[in-house]
Scaffold this active site. Sequence first.
Site, PDB file in Angstrom:
ATOM      1  N   SER A 105       0.811  -1.217   0.000  1.00  0.00           N
ATOM      2  CA  SER A 105       0.000   0.000   0.000  1.00  0.00           C
ATOM      3  C   SER A 105       0.849   1.274   0.000  1.00  0.00           C
ATOM      4  CB  SER A 105      -0.956  -0.058   1.195  1.00  0.00           C
ATOM      5  OG  SER A 105      -1.853   1.018   1.158  1.00  0.00           O
ATOM      6  N   ASP A 249      -1.915   6.294  -3.506  1.00  0.00           N
ATOM      7  CA  ASP A 249      -0.828   5.586  -2.826  1.00  0.00           C
ATOM      8  C   ASP A 249      -0.353   4.452  -3.745  1.00  0.00           C
ATOM      9  OD1 ASP A 249      -3.122   4.048  -2.565  1.00  0.00           O
ATOM     10  OD2 ASP A 249      -2.491   3.171  -0.669  1.00  0.00           O
ATOM     11  N   ASP A 251      -0.955   1.309  -4.152  1.00  0.00           N
ATOM     12  CA  ASP A 251      -1.886   0.369  -4.789  1.00  0.00           C
ATOM     13  C   ASP A 251      -3.191   1.051  -5.208  1.00  0.00           C
ATOM     14  OD1 ASP A 251      -2.685   0.611  -2.111  1.00  0.00           O
ATOM     15  OD2 ASP A 251      -3.442  -1.442  -2.018  1.00  0.00           O
ATOM     16  N   ASP A 253      -5.690   2.593  -3.882  1.00  0.00           N
ATOM     17  CA  ASP A 253      -7.019   2.582  -3.258  1.00  0.00           C
ATOM     18  C   ASP A 253      -7.302   3.923  -2.575  1.00  0.00           C
ATOM     19  OD1 ASP A 253      -5.194   2.006  -1.251  1.00  0.00           O
ATOM     20  OD2 ASP A 253      -6.175   0.158  -0.595  1.00  0.00           O
TER      21      ASP A 253
HETATM   22 MG    MG Z   1      -3.440   1.415  -0.267  1.00  0.00          MG
END
Ligand code: MG
Length: 463
Positions: A105, A249, A251, A253
């Site tokens: 993340s 960020d 990844d 999300d």
């Molecule tokens: Mg994330």
Amino acid sequence: MVNDLEKKMERLFGTDGVRGVINRDLIPEKILRLSQAIGTFFGEGSRILVGRDARAGGEMIENLVVAGLMSTGVKVYRAGLVPTPALQYVIKDQGFDGGVMITASHNPPEYNGIKVIDSDGIEISRDKEEVIEELYYTGRFNRVSWRELVEESKLYPYVNEIYVKAVVSHVDKELIRKRRFKIVVDGANSVGSITTPWVVRELGAKVYTVNGNIDPLFSGRNPEPTPDTLYETAEVVKEIKADFGVAHDGDADRAIVIDELGRIQWGDRTATVLAKYIASKHKDLPRRVFTAVSSSIIVEEVLKKMGVEVIWLPVGSIGISRALAREGGICGFEENGGFMYPLHHPVRDGAMTTALLLQLLAEENTTLSQLYDELPKYYAVKTKIPMSRDKALKAVEAVKEAFKNYRQITIDGVKVISSDYWFLVRPSGTEPLLRIMIEAKTKDKANELLKILKQVIEEAIKQ
Ligand code: MG
């Protein structure tokens, strides 16, 4: 025997998956063992989708995960480089039995990790994490016979395309196209650089990318969108007179928004703007919003007037996603930029957040800065005090007692809410720290509160 095992069993999963510095804490042996436990958990014959972000070690982990899963008789599909919300959406949409997302993340570049996704496209619940942890420690893995190993893993390169189409389908493409928006996308040099510019282009906007490469070194910058990492992106937004900027960020999300004046807006402010819009547009959705106690009470102040209830939950996105999926609502969110739109999929989703902002701007014919300026004004102070977890728990009890005549939410630390301020005192879930967040109508009030809290806390942990 059981007690001995329990003593040996340290928790593998943190607040969001298994994380560690690659090849130091997160070593191949551990990943392979964990993957066999995950495969055994999902069961022989299940179809599992595996994806990853741009981090160093991603390919190595993918190969270990694929090998571990295959040894247990799982059918493996390789999605390649995809955002977490894309993998999550496609698992549910295409009827996979689950998935593994290889990502750490927003953590610093030397980290990597594994998130396990259930068949409903949401990270598995804590109960299921415990089942996997037990399998990991007991080593009771399913090992299929050689005849079951004749099938190879399959490439599944459709995830990003299915996802982008789904995100775009939730907004009015023609209406947005007419406005010819100019948008800056900061993809944190990872998978958000693939899908968010794609979504924005589909909606007829001109895209300017910042940190738009796939770069495992993240160009030396932490892939966490905060005021410290986004000042350059904010300059670009102002300089080219973009309608707004959005930063993800590692990844993708999370989505942190930079308004057209170059001001970095924290996630709970953007979520409040969006929740207000969704609540007025979709009157059929249950009149509630889910968020963590760490979010600002501005959301309650704004939504109460619209008859929308705010449900406060412990910090951690999985609990918020699961509550939203179970009970239904307008949205779920975290103050760090994770926003969940249940009409698409009840998980944090950076590209969906971006598309919703474009829809909102196209419909309301206003600027983002105006929408943010309409929100109640608070002055914020955030700090942390290093201390053991035991001391942090003592400090929380002392604060509860000192403010016992005020409205309190005590599901995760203590949140105290008054008419012109609120604060949260909670032990960190991952580090030996006590976190303090304060918002007050004036700077003086916020500083005065911090002084009082520090006195109460020091007194409590003195012994
Ligand atoms: Mg994330």
